[in-house]
Write a protein that holds these residues in place. Structure first.
Motif, PDB file in Angstrom:
ATOM      1  N   PRO A 216      -7.312   0.647  14.918  1.00  0.00           N
ATOM      2  CA  PRO A 216      -7.980   0.412  13.626  1.00  0.00           C
ATOM      3  C   PRO A 216      -9.237   1.266  13.459  1.00  0.00           C
ATOM      4  CG  PRO A 216      -7.384  -1.664  14.677  1.00  0.00           C
ATOM      5  CD  PRO A 216      -7.188  -0.592  15.703  1.00  0.00           C
ATOM      6  N   LYS A 217      -9.988   1.465  14.558  1.00  0.00           N
ATOM      7  CA  LYS A 217     -11.205   2.277  14.491  1.00  0.00           C
ATOM      8  C   LYS A 217     -10.867   3.735  14.192  1.00  0.00           C
ATOM      9  CE  LYS A 217     -13.532  -0.697  17.869  1.00  0.00           C
ATOM     10  NZ  LYS A 217     -14.136  -0.762  19.224  1.00  0.00           N
ATOM     11  N   PHE A 218      -9.754   4.211  14.769  1.00  0.00           N
ATOM     12  CA  PHE A 218      -9.347   5.598  14.555  1.00  0.00           C
ATOM     13  C   PHE A 218      -9.037   5.862  13.086  1.00  0.00           C
ATOM     14  CE2 PHE A 218      -5.642   8.410  14.019  1.00  0.00           C
ATOM     15  CZ  PHE A 218      -6.204   9.616  14.420  1.00  0.00           C
ATOM     16  N   TYR A 219      -8.346   4.925  12.429  1.00  0.00           N
ATOM     17  CA  TYR A 219      -8.004   5.131  11.025  1.00  0.00           C
ATOM     18  C   TYR A 219      -9.248   5.121  10.129  1.00  0.00           C
ATOM     19  CZ  TYR A 219      -3.061   4.678  12.148  1.00  0.00           C
ATOM     20  OH  TYR A 219      -1.801   4.882  12.657  1.00  0.00           O
ATOM     21  N   GLU A 220     -10.347   4.548  10.636  1.00  0.00           N
ATOM     22  CA  GLU A 220     -11.602   4.556   9.880  1.00  0.00           C
ATOM     23  C   GLU A 220     -12.433   5.805  10.171  1.00  0.00           C
ATOM     24  OE1 GLU A 220     -13.608   0.953  10.831  1.00  0.00           O
ATOM     25  OE2 GLU A 220     -12.102  -0.343   9.897  1.00  0.00           O
ATOM     26  N   ASP A 221     -12.396   6.289  11.411  1.00  0.00           N
ATOM     27  CA  ASP A 221     -13.195   7.454  11.810  1.00  0.00           C
ATOM     28  C   ASP A 221     -12.400   8.257  12.838  1.00  0.00           C
ATOM     29  OD1 ASP A 221     -15.052   9.314  12.636  1.00  0.00           O
ATOM     30  OD2 ASP A 221     -16.702   7.884  12.834  1.00  0.00           O
ATOM     31  N   GLN A 222     -11.529   9.133  12.358  1.00  0.00           N
ATOM     32  CA  GLN A 222     -10.602   9.836  13.237  1.00  0.00           C
ATOM     33  C   GLN A 222     -11.323  10.741  14.231  1.00  0.00           C
ATOM     34  OE1 GLN A 222      -7.314  11.750  11.298  1.00  0.00           O
ATOM     35  NE2 GLN A 222      -6.847   9.997   9.991  1.00  0.00           N
ATOM     36  N   LYS A 223     -12.325  11.459  13.786  1.00  0.00           N
ATOM     37  CA  LYS A 223     -12.987  12.422  14.667  1.00  0.00           C
ATOM     38  C   LYS A 223     -13.653  11.729  15.851  1.00  0.00           C
ATOM     39  CE  LYS A 223     -16.033  16.436  14.598  1.00  0.00           C
ATOM     40  NZ  LYS A 223     -16.870  17.339  13.758  1.00  0.00           N
ATOM     41  N   TYR A 318      -4.458  -2.179   8.847  1.00  0.00           N
ATOM     42  CA  TYR A 318      -5.115  -1.000   9.407  1.00  0.00           C
ATOM     43  C   TYR A 318      -4.385   0.300   9.082  1.00  0.00           C
ATOM     44  CZ  TYR A 318      -1.649  -1.551  13.177  1.00  0.00           C
ATOM     45  OH  TYR A 318      -0.481  -1.689  13.895  1.00  0.00           O
ATOM     46  N   GLU A 319      -3.166   0.210   8.505  1.00  0.00           N
ATOM     47  CA  GLU A 319      -2.422   1.421   8.150  1.00  0.00           C
ATOM     48  C   GLU A 319      -2.580   1.817   6.683  1.00  0.00           C
ATOM     49  OE1 GLU A 319       1.398   1.240  11.230  1.00  0.00           O
ATOM     50  OE2 GLU A 319       1.634   0.565   9.155  1.00  0.00           O
ATOM     51  N   GLN A 320      -3.141   0.940   5.872  1.00  0.00           N
ATOM     52  CA  GLN A 320      -3.105   1.163   4.430  1.00  0.00           C
ATOM     53  C   GLN A 320      -3.945   2.347   3.971  1.00  0.00           C
ATOM     54  OE1 GLN A 320      -0.749  -0.477   2.668  1.00  0.00           O
ATOM     55  NE2 GLN A 320      -0.324  -1.193   4.752  1.00  0.00           N
ATOM     56  N   ASN A 321      -4.895   2.788   4.795  1.00  0.00           N
ATOM     57  CA  ASN A 321      -5.733   3.924   4.403  1.00  0.00           C
ATOM     58  C   ASN A 321      -5.340   5.226   5.102  1.00  0.00           C
ATOM     59  OD1 ASN A 321      -7.382   2.368   2.659  1.00  0.00           O
ATOM     60  ND2 ASN A 321      -8.551   1.613   4.424  1.00  0.00           N
ATOM     61  N   ILE A 322      -4.148   5.259   5.691  1.00  0.00           N
ATOM     62  CA  ILE A 322      -3.687   6.503   6.313  1.00  0.00           C
ATOM     63  C   ILE A 322      -3.543   7.580   5.244  1.00  0.00           C
ATOM     64  CG2 ILE A 322      -1.778   7.625   7.529  1.00  0.00           C
ATOM     65  CD1 ILE A 322      -1.219   5.028   8.945  1.00  0.00           C
ATOM     66  N   ALA A 323      -4.131   8.733   5.499  1.00  0.00           N
ATOM     67  CA  ALA A 323      -4.117   9.819   4.516  1.00  0.00           C
ATOM     68  C   ALA A 323      -2.772  10.537   4.519  1.00  0.00           C
ATOM     69  CB  ALA A 323      -5.230  10.817   4.829  1.00  0.00           C
ATOM     70  N   PRO A 324      -2.287  10.935   3.345  1.00  0.00           N
ATOM     71  CA  PRO A 324      -1.037  11.710   3.285  1.00  0.00           C
ATOM     72  C   PRO A 324      -1.089  12.974   4.135  1.00  0.00           C
ATOM     73  CG  PRO A 324      -1.687  10.977   1.094  1.00  0.00           C
ATOM     74  CD  PRO A 324      -2.824  10.639   2.007  1.00  0.00           C
ATOM     75  N   ASP A 325      -2.255  13.624   4.180  1.00  0.00           N
ATOM     76  CA  ASP A 325      -2.376  14.849   4.974  1.00  0.00           C
ATOM     77  C   ASP A 325      -2.117  14.585   6.454  1.00  0.00           C
ATOM     78  OD1 ASP A 325      -2.948  16.227   2.706  1.00  0.00           O
ATOM     79  OD2 ASP A 325      -5.102  16.419   3.082  1.00  0.00           O
ATOM     80  N   TYR A 326      -2.565  13.426   6.927  1.00  0.00           N
ATOM     81  CA  TYR A 326      -2.355  13.083   8.338  1.00  0.00           C
ATOM     82  C   TYR A 326      -0.862  12.926   8.635  1.00  0.00           C
ATOM     83  CZ  TYR A 326      -2.529  10.419  12.703  1.00  0.00           C
ATOM     84  OH  TYR A 326      -2.334   9.986  13.988  1.00  0.00           O
ATOM     85  N   LEU A 327      -0.144  12.225   7.758  1.00  0.00           N
ATOM     86  CA  LEU A 327       1.297  12.063   7.938  1.00  0.00           C
ATOM     87  C   LEU A 327       2.009  13.411   7.869  1.00  0.00           C
ATOM     88  CD1 LEU A 327       1.941   8.883   5.744  1.00  0.00           C
ATOM     89  CD2 LEU A 327       1.809   9.009   8.238  1.00  0.00           C
ATOM     90  N   GLU A 328       1.541  14.270   6.981  1.00  0.00           N
ATOM     91  CA  GLU A 328       2.139  15.601   6.861  1.00  0.00           C
ATOM     92  C   GLU A 328       1.934  16.399   8.145  1.00  0.00           C
ATOM     93  OE1 GLU A 328       4.548  18.117   5.106  1.00  0.00           O
ATOM     94  OE2 GLU A 328       3.815  16.384   3.984  1.00  0.00           O
ATOM     95  N   GLN A 329       0.753  16.278   8.725  1.00  0.00           N
ATOM     96  CA  GLN A 329       0.479  16.973   9.987  1.00  0.00           C
ATOM     97  C   GLN A 329       1.370  16.449  11.116  1.00  0.00           C
ATOM     98  OE1 GLN A 329      -3.888  16.207   9.899  1.00  0.00           O
ATOM     99  NE2 GLN A 329      -4.094  18.389  10.330  1.00  0.00           N
TER     100      GLN A 329
END
Length: 381
Positions: A216-223, A318-329
């Motif tokens: 859950p923390k990763f989806y909020e602050d990936q870096k 915790y998945e609802q804010n996954i960015a489309p760009d991330y899925l594309e990558q």
């Protein structure tokens, strides 16, 4: 997703090409309802309850994920497709007759559906073929097995076994030891793995990602959380796959997993900086050098738009804010991995317009596709 249930269905016909109608019904039940795993002998019987043509009757054992109510609806639709014309409260000649006799050990009483079938004990033309399949099954209401119910039925009509036979119809998987189902987030890999495990008696390995505190923390602050997340996944996956594989004998067991260990590299390459990934890859190669490889690696490809829709449907917060760009990558990472992979037998399946969870025919076709891939492998099993 519903789990498998066992239903016993009486099938009969006294109109037209009776034998063909029975086999057509079996084929359609396989396509729309579930596997028809066993079929009784066929019996020639007089019409029951009215003056009509002789019937051909049999019973079948069906494994289905449909609820009892949905099973009834599907059987009524099949009757219509095979030319059945129902007249309320009246027995008539019919191209096909499909009745639910038992549904596991369910006891159900509704206006249009009663299980076990309320007239079973007075119908020899059902009891006899049912006794071919489950002679010692105990009736939930009468606490008596089918053989005894047949011996004591008041129906003294004459029935005659015929020489023709009906053919069961069910999915089969070619022999293999270890099948990995892979895909992006929301691709359906876990659902398919569970269905294959249940249908083909396979040992199931599911990724235990839900317990990862960093996710859950990763989806909020990936870096910030990318490296601890990927390292924790690396350790968890290694421990899990080592523990789970150790429980099974890959020479005798069939194992299906909803992930392959190489996903660690694919996700890490997307989320980590170059120096972090270089270190990560060295650790991966040391840890996974002795882990068994799957006989077949199936990748379920879904477009980013479909993945987002699937993620929304399953509703994990915790998945609802996954960015489309991330899925594309991630999709790109998998496709690059598949393109350059030489150590694994890989089958990529485009899942556009395939809904194997809700469509029996889609699931059947998916199993056929996997079977076709297995048949071209050189496996010593």
């Amino acid at each position: 997703m519903e789990t498998n249930k066992t239903a016993y269905i009486a099938i009969g016909s006294n109109q037209g090409q009776k034998l063909q109608h029975l086999q057509d019904a079996i084929d359609m039940i396989y396509s729309e309802v579930g596997d028809v795993v066993r079929v009784s002998k066929i019996y020639k019987t007089p019409a029951w309850g009215f003056n009509g043509n002789e019937f051909l009757n049999a019973c079948i054992e069906v494994i289905t994920r449909l609820t009892a109510e949905d099973l009834l609806r599907s059987l009524l639709e099949i009757e219509l497709k095979l030319g059945r014309e129902r007249i309320p409260n009246q027995y008539t000649n019919r191209t096909i007759d499909l009745d639910i006799i038992f549904y596991d050990r369910l006891k159900l009483e509704q206006e249009h559906l009663v299980i076990p079938h309320p007239k079973l004990t007075s119908r020899k033309f059902v009891l006899q073929p049912l006794a071919d399949l489950i002679p010692y099954f105990t009736h939930p209401d009468f606490k008596t097995n089918i053989s005894d119910l047949l011996a004591n039925t008041a129906d003294n009509s004459t029935i005659e076994v015929v020489t023709e036979q009906l053919q069961p119809k069910f999915n089969q998987l070619e022999k293999l030891s270890f099948l990995a189902i892979e895909g992006n987030i929301g691709s359906g890999k876990t659902s398919l793995s569970q269905m294959i495990s249940e249908d083909f008696n396979a040992k199931l390995i599911l990724e235990r990602f839900k317990d990862n505190a960093f996710l859950p923390k990763f989806y909020e602050d990936q870096k910030r959380y990318a490296f601890p997340l990927e390292m924790s996944f690396l350790a968890d996956r290694h421990q899990q796959i080592a523990d789970d594989i150790a429980q099974f004998d890959l020479f005798t067991d069939f194992v299906v997993s909803d992930y392959d260990v190489h996903k660690s590299l694919i996700f890490a390459k997307v989320t980590l900086e170059a120096e972090e990934f270089s270190l990560y890859k060295k650790i991966f190669n040391v840890m996974y050098s002795e882990i068994p490889k799957p006989d077949l690696y199936v990748y379920l490809y879904q477009s980013t738009e479909q993945l987002l829709e699937n993620i929304k449907k399953r509703g994990r917060d915790y998945e609802q804010n996954i960015a489309p760009d991330y899925l594309e990558q991630i999709n790109t990472g998998y496709l690059e991995f598949i393109k350059h992979q030489q150590q694994l037998n890989i089958k990529l399946i485009d899942m556009a317009s395939i809904d194997f969870v809700n469509s029996r025919s889609d699931y059947n076709q998916l199993i056929k596709t996997i079977n076709h891939s297995i048949s071209h492998l050189n496996l010593n099993v």
